[in-house]
Each structure stands twice: as structure tokens, then as C-alpha cells.
Design a protein around this motif. Structure first.
Motif, PDB file in Angstrom:
ATOM      1  N   SER A 344       0.855  -1.184   0.000  1.00 37.50           N
ATOM      2  CA  SER A 344       0.000   0.000   0.000  1.00 37.50           C
ATOM      3  C   SER A 344       0.889   1.231   0.000  1.00 37.50           C
ATOM      4  CB  SER A 344      -0.916   0.005   1.233  1.00 37.50           C
ATOM      5  OG  SER A 344      -1.668   1.196   1.302  1.00 37.50           O
ATOM      6  N   GLU A 345       0.570   2.198  -0.868  1.00 35.88           N
ATOM      7  CA  GLU A 345       1.369   3.420  -0.982  1.00 35.88           C
ATOM      8  C   GLU A 345       0.475   4.643  -0.862  1.00 35.88           C
ATOM      9  OE1 GLU A 345       4.779   1.708  -4.065  1.00 35.88           O
ATOM     10  OE2 GLU A 345       3.097   2.903  -4.836  1.00 35.88           O
ATOM     11  N   ARG A 346       1.051   5.709  -0.317  1.00 32.51           N
ATOM     12  CA  ARG A 346       0.305   6.965  -0.169  1.00 32.51           C
ATOM     13  C   ARG A 346       1.242   8.133  -0.472  1.00 32.51           C
ATOM     14  NH1 ARG A 346      -0.448  10.741   4.017  1.00 32.51           N
ATOM     15  NH2 ARG A 346      -2.425  11.866   3.904  1.00 32.51           N
ATOM     16  N   TYR A 347       0.733   9.100  -1.222  1.00 29.58           N
ATOM     17  CA  TYR A 347       1.506  10.295  -1.571  1.00 29.58           C
ATOM     18  C   TYR A 347       0.636  11.512  -1.350  1.00 29.58           C
ATOM     19  CZ  TYR A 347       3.973  13.763  -4.437  1.00 29.58           C
ATOM     20  OH  TYR A 347       4.608  14.890  -4.880  1.00 29.58           O
ATOM     21  N   SER A 348       1.201  12.520  -0.709  1.00 33.68           N
ATOM     22  CA  SER A 348       0.425  13.727  -0.441  1.00 33.68           C
ATOM     23  C   SER A 348       1.289  14.962  -0.632  1.00 33.68           C
ATOM     24  CB  SER A 348      -0.150  13.707   0.979  1.00 33.68           C
ATOM     25  OG  SER A 348       0.878  13.631   1.946  1.00 33.68           O
ATOM     26  N   ILE A 349       0.654  16.034  -1.048  1.00 37.47           N
ATOM     27  CA  ILE A 349       1.269  17.360  -1.135  1.00 37.47           C
ATOM     28  C   ILE A 349       0.485  18.279  -0.216  1.00 37.47           C
ATOM     29  CG2 ILE A 349       1.794  19.333  -2.623  1.00 37.47           C
ATOM     30  CD1 ILE A 349       1.908  17.420  -4.993  1.00 37.47           C
ATOM     31  N   PHE A 350       1.190  19.058   0.604  1.00 37.77           N
ATOM     32  CA  PHE A 350       0.507  20.018   1.464  1.00 37.77           C
ATOM     33  C   PHE A 350       0.972  21.429   1.114  1.00 37.77           C
ATOM     34  CE2 PHE A 350       3.943  17.854   3.644  1.00 37.77           C
ATOM     35  CZ  PHE A 350       4.752  18.869   4.148  1.00 37.77           C
ATOM     36  N   ARG A 386      -3.728   7.359  -2.874  1.00 36.92           N
ATOM     37  CA  ARG A 386      -3.335   6.031  -2.420  1.00 36.92           C
ATOM     38  C   ARG A 386      -3.443   5.030  -3.565  1.00 36.92           C
ATOM     39  NH1 ARG A 386      -3.515   5.341   3.235  1.00 36.92           N
ATOM     40  NH2 ARG A 386      -4.379   7.117   4.374  1.00 36.92           N
ATOM     41  N   ARG A 387      -2.713   3.963  -3.449  1.00 32.42           N
ATOM     42  CA  ARG A 387      -2.896   2.819  -4.335  1.00 32.42           C
ATOM     43  C   ARG A 387      -2.382   1.572  -3.624  1.00 32.42           C
ATOM     44  NH1 ARG A 387       1.435   3.590  -9.216  1.00 32.42           N
ATOM     45  NH2 ARG A 387       3.340   3.184  -8.038  1.00 32.42           N
ATOM     46  N   SER A 388      -2.751   0.430  -4.147  1.00 35.97           N
ATOM     47  CA  SER A 388      -2.323  -0.840  -3.560  1.00 35.97           C
ATOM     48  C   SER A 388      -1.982  -1.809  -4.676  1.00 35.97           C
ATOM     49  CB  SER A 388      -3.414  -1.414  -2.662  1.00 35.97           C
ATOM     50  OG  SER A 388      -4.609  -1.629  -3.401  1.00 35.97           O
ATOM     51  N   SER A 389      -1.223  -2.824  -4.314  1.00 33.36           N
ATOM     52  CA  SER A 389      -0.887  -3.864  -5.287  1.00 33.36           C
ATOM     53  C   SER A 389      -0.845  -5.215  -4.587  1.00 33.36           C
ATOM     54  CB  SER A 389       0.468  -3.579  -5.947  1.00 33.36           C
ATOM     55  OG  SER A 389       1.526  -3.685  -5.017  1.00 33.36           O
ATOM     56  N   TYR A 390      -1.166  -6.242  -5.360  1.00 30.43           N
ATOM     57  CA  TYR A 390      -1.139  -7.625  -4.887  1.00 30.43           C
ATOM     58  C   TYR A 390      -0.235  -8.410  -5.818  1.00 30.43           C
ATOM     59  CZ  TYR A 390      -5.551  -6.094  -2.737  1.00 30.43           C
ATOM     60  OH  TYR A 390      -6.517  -5.413  -2.038  1.00 30.43           O
ATOM     61  N   VAL A 410       8.674 -16.634 -11.926  1.00 28.91           N
ATOM     62  CA  VAL A 410       7.553 -15.919 -12.527  1.00 28.91           C
ATOM     63  C   VAL A 410       6.834 -15.144 -11.424  1.00 28.91           C
ATOM     64  CG1 VAL A 410       5.932 -17.847 -12.275  1.00 28.91           C
ATOM     65  CG2 VAL A 410       5.550 -16.120 -14.062  1.00 28.91           C
ATOM     66  N   ARG A 411       6.339 -13.961 -11.773  1.00 32.07           N
ATOM     67  CA  ARG A 411       5.649 -13.116 -10.803  1.00 32.07           C
ATOM     68  C   ARG A 411       4.468 -12.445 -11.494  1.00 32.07           C
ATOM     69  NH1 ARG A 411       7.454 -10.256  -5.958  1.00 32.07           N
ATOM     70  NH2 ARG A 411       6.128  -8.446  -5.521  1.00 32.07           N
ATOM     71  N   ALA A 412       3.309 -12.486 -10.853  1.00 26.13           N
ATOM     72  CA  ALA A 412       2.109 -11.797 -11.336  1.00 26.13           C
ATOM     73  C   ALA A 412       1.736 -10.736 -10.312  1.00 26.13           C
ATOM     74  CB  ALA A 412       0.966 -12.785 -11.528  1.00 26.13           C
ATOM     75  N   GLU A 413       1.443  -9.544 -10.797  1.00 18.15           N
ATOM     76  CA  GLU A 413       1.162  -8.426  -9.888  1.00 18.15           C
ATOM     77  C   GLU A 413       0.005  -7.597 -10.437  1.00 18.15           C
ATOM     78  OE1 GLU A 413       3.771  -5.432  -7.087  1.00 18.15           O
ATOM     79  OE2 GLU A 413       4.718  -6.849  -8.463  1.00 18.15           O
ATOM     80  N   HIS A 414      -0.839  -7.118  -9.537  1.00 14.50           N
ATOM     81  CA  HIS A 414      -1.970  -6.287  -9.937  1.00 14.50           C
ATOM     82  C   HIS A 414      -1.951  -4.993  -9.139  1.00 14.50           C
ATOM     83  CE1 HIS A 414      -5.996  -5.133 -11.266  1.00 14.50           C
ATOM     84  NE2 HIS A 414      -6.242  -4.817 -10.011  1.00 14.50           N
ATOM     85  N   TYR A 415      -2.002  -3.867  -9.856  1.00 22.88           N
ATOM     86  CA  TYR A 415      -2.044  -2.548  -9.235  1.00 22.88           C
ATOM     87  C   TYR A 415      -3.457  -1.982  -9.333  1.00 22.88           C
ATOM     88  CZ  TYR A 415       3.003  -2.009  -8.649  1.00 22.88           C
ATOM     89  OH  TYR A 415       4.294  -2.153  -8.233  1.00 22.88           O
ATOM     90  N   SER A 416      -3.877  -1.289  -8.300  1.00 17.56           N
ATOM     91  CA  SER A 416      -5.236  -0.758  -8.262  1.00 17.56           C
ATOM     92  C   SER A 416      -5.450   0.373  -9.245  1.00 17.56           C
ATOM     93  CB  SER A 416      -5.565  -0.271  -6.845  1.00 17.56           C
ATOM     94  OG  SER A 416      -4.664   0.747  -6.429  1.00 17.56           O
ATOM     95  N   ASP A 417      -4.347   1.017  -9.716  1.00 15.26           N
ATOM     96  CA  ASP A 417      -4.549   2.191 -10.563  1.00 15.26           C
ATOM     97  C   ASP A 417      -4.294   1.959 -12.042  1.00 15.26           C
ATOM     98  OD1 ASP A 417      -1.871   1.836 -10.070  1.00 15.26           O
ATOM     99  OD2 ASP A 417      -1.432   3.948  -9.680  1.00 15.26           O
ATOM    100  N   PHE A 418      -3.508   0.927 -12.434  1.00 14.78           N
ATOM    101  CA  PHE A 418      -3.317   0.751 -13.878  1.00 14.78           C
ATOM    102  C   PHE A 418      -3.488  -0.672 -14.372  1.00 14.78           C
ATOM    103  CE2 PHE A 418       1.108   0.195 -12.411  1.00 14.78           C
ATOM    104  CZ  PHE A 418       1.427  -0.991 -13.047  1.00 14.78           C
ATOM    105  N   GLY A 419      -3.630  -1.657 -13.502  1.00 11.97           N
ATOM    106  CA  GLY A 419      -3.878  -3.005 -13.982  1.00 11.97           C
ATOM    107  C   GLY A 419      -2.795  -3.979 -13.588  1.00 11.97           C
TER     108      GLY A 419
END
Length: 730
Positions: A344-350, A386-390, A410-419
Motif C-alpha cells: 500500500s502506498e500513499r503520496y500527499s502534497i501540502f 493512495r494505491r495498492s498492489s497484490y 515468474v511473478r504476477a502483480e496487480h495494481y489498483s490504478d493501472f492493472g
């Protein structure tokens, strides 16, 4: 790594690796805003975000900063190597094969694994260094203690570093400061492993660093210059001034895990967390629009002289479950591993305070908006994403014969924002003789666009040929990128091939040679500058924002990198002592093979990827780098000499053809050191780096990125330095 921590001339990890590993590049930037505060690092001439950094085998978080200026890693994020104290490190492994199939995103150029100490005993280092010019004074105090706790060992490292500012500006450059950033670091790291019961072990790593850094921005002229009233006020800085970009950087890291066994399988369950926060405070500055409004109202023309400019933060949490087992009877011996990961990742600008960004006297009139040197982040820039990956992976290593080993992953990965992305790797090694090994690998890889590249937004001032130009970096999905037809960012995809050999002749000689090729498709890069003149469709948007230029991230290029890594070491008796000789060499070449322009920008490829930006990709680092080192030990004395060769680079110019490119000739730097083992516990060391005071090739300051005769390339522009260290083990 222990030798460099005890007596080396470099006081931080990035600069230490810069002079040890030829495929590793990290050059301190100057005149590059936030990139001055955090040293970026990369492998094999690729971007800093295409190298995966691990600590104790676990994924390390990246920084919140996006590099926008400087000759290295433009448009990239990366890992702050200097947030880890040297004395806490046991060893550093540079794994140069692409390893996305094992570790996931970012492992395109290779993997750097930093193993921390967890041994008993205590040691301490005190160091001092400075440049031969008399500035850049560098103080270091560091201590490590490994204590027995609960049947295991807990290693505790504390470090304090205070590095002063350096300045290579000439009298004709006034008002300017060009050189190293002023830095104060306070760091603590804990690393330990503890048996719980039977085969169960608990391990933990905790790290925290607070850094106060201050970089000098471009100078503003005084009375008689064009900077009044646009960028200065005669009432505040009649002789001109240099704004300071100050950054408070907070870096935090945690690894906690449990190793065990179940039904003959080794298991490892871990949780990793890391965060990096950069908060800007701009001092010795003004908001010229506030000063001009005050002047027009009958005042002296005064503005506040410091501003909270806001900042950004990135955090990452990763959960891993890894399982492995060795089967001695399966196909001659097989090691089977598999696992799963959630990240899980989070990025913020204040935003900064209003005075750091407002245009108080009216848009496009009088004084420029915002704090000079670094305008603050505006409410429109504020974001929290935010986004997450499995992911799931499998790895099977088989020893078909005593000489032949094959590994498939071999590795399979799924991101919540691009697939989704699936990657694989096939590698093998064959022993021709007991001392001669051949190896080869082929793999696919990927790099997800960072949240920073997806959502960073800022309005800033760039100096082009000495002229200030207001620029907006537009985030993906903004009005500007939509008007330009820029699609949503997607992952980069790579194909990696390598072929190498190792040769060992007894205890005295070792040789490794590796050739490689890395093809990257849809690489995420920072575009060239679009203006109302070269892209009229966005003219109204630029005018409404009060800027002249814009840039944005886009999957716009394909690249091919080819290179060779070579290391050789020879040890022999010489006179009454021992002489160790080593050679390390990297030669690489990156080429942009294609430009992938969105339909609306098909006729603007020369702007989307200008010659200047193309050369930053192809030659941001030297194409060749080599270290030839000699270490002679006799009794209590050890002398060292290292010759470091940096190949040539060619960078672009602001004005472009027919103005010739900036050509940096190959240069060589000499480091010397002498150590005395005064007692079994005490070692004293002195030495010099770049002792012949070599600097990069001079350039036209109107065409360099930092508007100075020396760009921060190769080994930097500061010249010779000297150091002394005391190391004590108890």
C-alpha cells in the motif's frame, strides 16, 4: 563496507558507493532545488527509480521528492541512500541482473541489498573533512553497539553529521552561491534477530533520520538590475540576494518479521513500513508582489523574508509471506520458493502559507508571485492519493548436474490504478572447470509509474540563460495534460539479457565479466517545455496560470541500454607486506530508440523529447567509469591509492542547434589514504580525495542547467578535499 566506515574518505553511503562500484552513479547536485537536498543514485546509467533498493532483503521505500533539475535522474524518484549510517552496514550487495520476477516493480537496472549489522561488540568513528578551498567542513560522529538480548543480538547505531556549505561562484557570478548543500543529519538505527522457540525467530529493524538541509537558489540582482521590482525590492536587498531553499526531511523505516518452519518448509512473514517527508521553508527571500503592492500603497516596499512553502510526503507499507524448501533428490537437487505480497502506498502534497505563493499586486503585473527561489505549493497542488498492489511469485532452482544449475521465476502483480503485469526470468550457470563459471540470464520486467510522477504538481521559476521563466509542472489528468491529449500513465516494460563469466585462480586472483542489454518500452519521462509559441492549444491555460512554460510526465520513449561490467582483484606478497590490487569497470550506452507521442502531439515530437531532454536520458551519467585501486599493508600501516576514471558526457543546451552541445571530456580523479593501527582497538586515518583538484570541463554558463561554468556531472565541481578519521573498537 566495514573498511570504508572505519577509515574511508567519504562520510555517506551514496558517495562511498560512487567511488567503489563502477555501475553505481551518484553526483551531488547544485542549483537543482530539491535535488540538492537528497542525493539521487542509479545503476548502469538508468534512472534512480529503475533500481530497487532492499534493506535486509526487504523492499526499501523511495523518497517523496521528484527530481526536476540537475543533470542526473530528471523526472525520477529514488531511494535516499544517505538515510542509512555507514557504521550500521555489514555489507552491500549490488545485484545487476534484472530481478522484477522476484521482487516486482523497479528492479529493471538491478537490485542493491543493504545488509545491516547484528553482531556483538561496540565501535565508534569520529571524522573531519573539508575541501582544499577551505569550505564544506564536514563533521561526523557515529557509534555502533551490538548487545545480547533475549538469546539474540540487537545492534544499535547512532550518527550525527554536520556538513557545511561550499561555494565555487566567481566574483562575476555575484550574487550566487554554487556548491554543496548545508546538511545536518541525526540518525538512529536498530537491527536485531532473536530466537523465540525451536526454529522460530523474530527479527526487527527500526530506523529514523532527521535532516536539516539548506540549498542556495539562483541569485537575484539589486538596484540597477532588471530584477527590481519583478524579483526584488530595493528597500529589502539593494545589493541583490541569494534565497535559501531549506528542507526539513524526516525519514522513517520499520521491518518486523517472523521466520519459522512448517512441515519441512521454511517460512518468513514480514511487515515493512517506510515514509519520507520533505517540508520546505524558504529564507532570505521575499514575495516581490507583496513588496510591490506595499510600495504602490505608499510603503517602503517590504515583504516578509521567510515563508513556509509546504511540501510532500510518501509512505509505503509492504506485507510479505515467503516459503521455501530444498529437495535434495528432486532432479539432482531443487530449491523451490513461492510467496505473496501486498503493498500500500500513499503520496500527499501540502500547501504552504499564502504569502509563499500569492500574486498580491495582480496576475502578470509588477512583482512576481510567491517566495523567490522556491514558490510555495498552492491549494490547487494539494493532493492525497493512495494505491495498492497484490502479487504472487514462484521460483524453482534446479541443479541438474554438479556443474549445471538452472533457475526459473515468474511473478504476477496487480495494481489498483493501472492493472496487471506478469514477468518472468530464466537464468543458468555452468562450471567449465572448478575455477571457471559461465552464466546467462533473460528476463522481463516492469516499473509502475510512481505516485509522485502521477500526481506531483508545482509552479516554479527556472533560470534559462540567466533569465527567470515561470513554469508549471502539470500532473497527469490536469487541464493542461488533457488539452495535450496525454493519456493516463502506465507501467514501463523491459526485457533484460545478460551473459557473464567468473574466474578464480586460487586465493590470489578473481575476475568477473558481465555483458548486458536492457530494452525498456513506454519509459516514463519528463517532457520538454511546451509554450504558447510551440503549442498554441495551451496558450489560454498558460496565461490563466501566469506561467510561460509547462511540462508533464508521459510514457514517451523506448530505450536500449548495452554495457559491460568487469571486476578483477589480485592479492600478492610485496616486500615485507601485502599488496592488494583491484580493477572495476563499467561501460554502458543508452539510446532512445523511439518516441511514442500521443495523437495530438504527433507533430510536436521535437518538443515532447527535445535534444536536451534526450541527452539527459542517454548521458545523464558518464558512459564509462573505472576504479583502479592499490592497498599495501605492512605491520600497523596501510596505504591506499585509487585512480577513478569518469568517461565523457554530452549534454544539451537551452538554445539547441546551431548552439553546440556541452561536451564534458573524460576526467580522472586520484584518492590517497594512510591508516595506522595504533593499538589493537584504535585506528587513525588521513587522506585526500581528488587530490589533484580536477573539475569538469568548463561550459557556457548561459547553457548549463545550473547557469554556472561547471555542471554537477562526473565527480562534481568542488575539487580536492581532505579528511581525518579515528576509529575505536571496544
Amino acid at each position: 563496507m566495514s573498511k570504508t566506515a572505519e577509515g574511508g574518505g567519504q562520510f555517506d553511503l551514496a558517495q562511498t558507493l560512487q567511488y567503489l562500484s563502477p555501475s553505481f552513479n551518484s553526483t551531488r547536485q547544485t542549483g537543482a532545488d530539491g535535488a540538492d537536498l537528497i542525493d539521487s543514485a542509479a545503476l548502469r546509467g538508468l534512472g534512480s527509480d529503475q533500481t530497487l533498493v532492499l534493506v535486509n532483503g526487504k523492499r526499501r521505500h523511495t523518497v517523496a521528492l521528484v527530481n526536476l533539475f540537475g543533470a542526473r535522474n530528471r523526472g525520477a524518484t529514488g531511494t535516499d541512500m544517505n538515510s542509512i549510517p555507514l557504521l550500521a552496514i555489514d555489507n552491500v550487495q549490488v545485484l545487476r541482473d534484472g530481478a522484477a520476477a522476484q521482487y516486482g516493480s523497479d528492479a529493471i537496472a538491478g537490485v542493491i541489498n543493504i545488509q545491516l549489522k547484528k553482531k556483538q561488540g561496540c565501535e565508534a568513528v569520529a571524522g573531519y573533512g573539508q575541501y582544499s578551498a577551505g569550505d564544506g567542513k564536514n563533521y561526523l560522529a557515529s557509534a555502533y553497539c551490538g548487545v545480547r538480548l533475549g538469546g539474540g543480538t540487537l545492534g544499535i547505531t547512532g550518527e550525527w553529521q554536520d556538513r557545511g556549505r561550499s561555494n565555487r561562484a566567481r566574483p562575476e557570478d555575484f550574487p550566487r552561491i554554487i556548491g554543496d548543500t548545508k546538511v545536518k543529519n541525526q540518525t538512529i538505527y536498530l537491527n536485531g534477530e532473536f530466537p523465540v522457540s525451536g526454529v522460530d525467530k523474530l527479527y526487527v529493524t527500526l530506523g529514523a533520520q532527521d535532516r536539516d538541509a539548506s540549498s542556495a537558489a539562483y541569485g537575484r540582482g539589486g538596484i540597477g538590475s532588471d530584477d527590481i521590482p519583478v524579483r526584488n525590492s530595493a528597500a529589502m536587498y539593494p545589493n541583490g540576494f541569494v534565497p535559501f531553499i531549506n528542507g526539513k526531511i524526516e525519514d522513517r523505516a520499520l521491518i518486523a518479521g517472523w521466520r519459522s518452519q512448517f512441515a519441512g518448509w521454511d517460512t518468513d512473514l514480514s511487515q515493512t513500513y517506510g515514509s519520507n517527508r520533505l517540508h520546505y521553508n524558504i529564507s532570505h527571500t521575499l514575495n516581490a508582489s507583496i513588496a510591490n503592492k506595499d510600495l504602490l500603497a505608499g510603503g517602503k516596499g517590504i515583504s516578509p523574508d521567510h515563508f513556509d512553502a509546504g511540501g510532500f510526503e510518501f509512505s509505503q507499507a509492504t506485507t510479505n509471506f515467503d516459503v521455501s524448501r530444498y529437495f535434495p533428490e528432486l532432479l539432482g537437487g531443487s530449491n523451490v520458493a513461492f510467496g505473496a505480497e501486498y503493498r500500500s502506498e500513499r503520496y500527499s502534497i501540502f500547501a504552504g502559507e499564502p504569502g509563499s505563493y500569492i500574486d498580491a499586486d495582480g496576475l502578470n503585473f509588477g512583482g512576481n508571485a510567491g517566495s523567490q527561489g522556491f514558490p510555495g505549493f498552492q491549494p490547487a497542488d494539494v493532493t492525497s492519493r493512495r494505491r495498492s498492489s497484490y502479487a504472487a511469485y514462484g521460483d524453482w532452482e534446479v541443479s541438474f548436474t554438479p556443474n549445471l544449475t538452472v533457475d526459473a521465476a515468474v511473478r504476477a502483480e496487480h495494481y489498483s490504478d493501472f492493472g496487471s503485469s506478469t514477468t518472468g526470468k530464466l537464468s543458468g550457470s555452468y562450471k567449465l572447470t572448478p575455477s571457471w563459471l559461465l552464466r546467462a540470464a533473460a528476463s522481463t520486467g516492469f516499473r509502475a509509474p510512481s505516485l509522485q510522477q502521477l500526481y506531483f504538481s508545482s509552479t516554479f521559476t527556472d533560470f534559462i540563460g540567466g533569465r527567470p521563466v515561470p513554469v508549471q509542472l502539470a500532473p497527469n489528468g490536469s487541464a493542461i495534460t488533457n488539452a495535450a491529449g496525454v493519456p493516463a500513465l502506465k507501467q514501463e516494460k523491459s526485457k533484460n539479457f545478460s551473459l557473464g563469466t567468473t574466474f578464480k585462480a586460487g586465493r590470489d586472483f578473481d575476475l568477473t565479466v558481465d555483458a548486458y542489454q536492457i530494452n525498456i518500452r513506454d519509459r516514463v519521462v519528463l517532457s520538454g517545455r511546451f509554450t504558447a509559441d510551440n503549442f498554441p492549444d495551451i496558450a489560454p491555460l498558460l496565461n490563466s496560470l501566469g506561467v510561460e512554460q509547462t511540462a508533464f510526465f508521459v510514457n514517451s520513449v523506448n530505450t536500449r541500454t548495452r554495457g559491460l561490467d568487469l571486476t578483477a582483484a589480485y592479492r600478492n606478497k610485496f616486500g615485507q607486506g601485502q599488496l592488494n590490487t583491484f580493477l572495476a569497470l563499467n561501460v554502458s550506452q543508452t539510446r532512445v530508440t523511439d518516441v511514442n507521442a500521443p495523437p495530438k502531439l504527433q507533430n510536436f515530437k521535437d518538443v515532447l523529447l527535445s535534444d536536451k531532454e534526450r541527452l539527459y536520458i542517454e548521458q545523464g551519467g558518464p558512459r564509462a567509469k573505472a576504479t583502479l585501486g592499490f592497498e599495501y599493508t605492512e605491520g600497523a600501516w596501510t596505504g591506499e591509492a585509487k585512480l577513478i576514471y569518469f568517461g565523457g558526457q554530452t549534454l544539451g543546451t537551452f538554445d539547441g542547434p546551431p548552439v553546440p552541445n556541452q561536451v564534458y571530456k573524460p576526467k580522472a580523479s586520484m584518492d590517497l589514504g594512510l591508516s595506522w593501527q595504533a593499538t589493537p582497538a584504535l585506528k587513525l586515518s588521513v587522506g585526500g580525495n581528488n587530490v589533484f583538484n580536477v573539475k569538469p570541463t568548463k561550459q557556457d554558463p548561459n547553457e548549463t542547467d545550473n547557469s554556472f561554468i561547471y555542471e554537477a556531472v562526473q565527480f562534481g565541481l568542488n575539487g580536492a578535499s581532505y579528511f581525518a578519521r579515528a576509529y575505536y573498537k571496544f
